[in-house]
Scaffold this active site. Structure first.
Site, PDB file in Angstrom:
ATOM      1  N   GLY A 298      44.291  49.172   5.225  1.00  0.00           N
ATOM      2  CA  GLY A 298      44.836  48.089   4.424  1.00  0.00           C
ATOM      3  C   GLY A 298      43.739  47.095   4.115  1.00  0.00           C
TER       4      GLY A 298
ATOM      5  CD  GLN B 100      40.455  42.138   4.878  1.00  0.00           C
ATOM      6  OE1 GLN B 100      41.447  42.729   4.501  1.00  0.00           O
ATOM      7  NE2 GLN B 100      39.697  42.584   5.863  1.00  0.00           N
TER       8      GLN B 100
ATOM      9  CB  CYS C 205      40.163  43.142  10.985  1.00  0.00           C
ATOM     10  SG  CYS C 205      40.166  42.205   9.451  1.00  0.00           S
ATOM     11  CG  LEU C 206      38.219  47.165   6.462  1.00  0.00           C
ATOM     12  CD1 LEU C 206      38.602  47.378   4.998  1.00  0.00           C
ATOM     13  CD2 LEU C 206      37.283  48.261   6.933  1.00  0.00           C
TER      14      LEU C 206
ATOM     15  CG  HIS D 177      45.976  43.335  10.045  1.00  0.00           C
ATOM     16  ND1 HIS D 177      45.300  43.466  11.230  1.00  0.00           N
ATOM     17  CD2 HIS D 177      45.024  43.059   9.099  1.00  0.00           C
ATOM     18  CE1 HIS D 177      44.001  43.268  11.020  1.00  0.00           C
ATOM     19  NE2 HIS D 177      43.807  43.028   9.737  1.00  0.00           N
ATOM     20  CD  GLU D 178      45.551  44.447   5.486  1.00  0.00           C
ATOM     21  OE1 GLU D 178      44.862  43.524   5.022  1.00  0.00           O
ATOM     22  OE2 GLU D 178      45.098  45.272   6.306  1.00  0.00           O
TER      23      GLU D 178
ATOM     24  CG  HIS E 122      43.647  39.407   6.164  1.00  0.00           C
ATOM     25  ND1 HIS E 122      42.519  38.838   6.692  1.00  0.00           N
ATOM     26  CD2 HIS E 122      43.681  40.685   6.636  1.00  0.00           C
ATOM     27  CE1 HIS E 122      41.896  39.747   7.450  1.00  0.00           C
ATOM     28  NE2 HIS E 122      42.582  40.852   7.442  1.00  0.00           N
TER      29      HIS E 122
HETATM   30 ZN    ZN Z   1      42.146  42.562   8.490  1.00  0.00          ZN
END
Ligand code: ZN
Length: 202
Positions: A94, A99, A141-142, A184-185, A188
């Site tokens: 995701g 991000q 997480c990226l 999670h997304e 953000h």
């Molecule tokens: Zn993340």
């Protein structure tokens, strides 16, 4: 007199319709510059402990206008976010627009609950309901390289978003691992990172 009334009626209907669909692009020059810079390529991922990046990651993301959702710049952003999350060297399940430096309410989620497990985009996304039934699982997480930790999430959520074709508000009920990705997304989009929510027993 009757004719005039009819004409007036038609005018009001047209004015109302125009009013309903009236929407202008709300992308800022700097957002357009970032999206254009990575035209049809993966974008730079913001990292949580880099000072400038952290400011953007910690912001409350803004909604898109209906004109935004129909624009080429929006389509390009989606294409480029997908290339970023599907980068084989650093793949995710995701991604959220902040991000890649765009503080807007847009996420891509891999739908593990659907045949073929496709990535799908959700604009102006919010969680309208969190189940009291929770589960704890490991997340990464990226934007937070090399760190994983346990987070408690609702087993089921109701996601509210704007359909990108019809522009109408929609809801979707999601459970299990896919519900974890949505939580999670969407966190953000509210400036929240999973490391803020680490389970004490992690
Ligand atoms: Zn993340």
């Amino acid at each position: 007199m009757e004719k005039l009334k009819k004409l007036l009626c038609i005018c009001i209907v047209f004015a109302f319709a125009a009013g309903c669909t009236k929407s202008t692009l709300s992308f800022t020059d700097s957002e357009i510059a970032i999206i254009d810079k990575y035209h049809q390529q993966k974008m730079r991922l913001l990292i949580y402990d880099a000072a400038g990046d952290s400011l953007i990651l910690r912001q409350q993301a803004k909604e898109f206008s209906t004109a935004d959702l129909q624009s080429d710049i929006f389509k390009n952003l989606k294409t480029q976010m997908l290339l970023t999350v599907q980068d084989t060297a650093n793949a995710g399940v995701g991604i959220a627009a902040p991000q890649v430096g765009i503080s807007r309410r847009l996420i891509a989620v891999q739908r593990f609950d659907k045949p073929g497990e496709p990535f799908e985009f959700y604009a102006n996304a919010y969680i309208a309901y969190f189940s009291e039934d929770k589960q704890t699982g490991a997340e990464g997480c990226l934007s937070i390289p090399n760190i994983r930790g346990n987070v408690e999430r609702s087993q089921t959520v109701v996601v509210k978003y704007a359909d990108m074709e019809t522009l109408k508000p929609c809801i979707d009920t999601v459970s299990g691992f896919t519900a974890v990705i949505f939580q999670h997304e969407i966190d953000h989009l509210d400036g929240i990172l999973f490391i803020d929510k680490l389970h004490p027993d992690a």
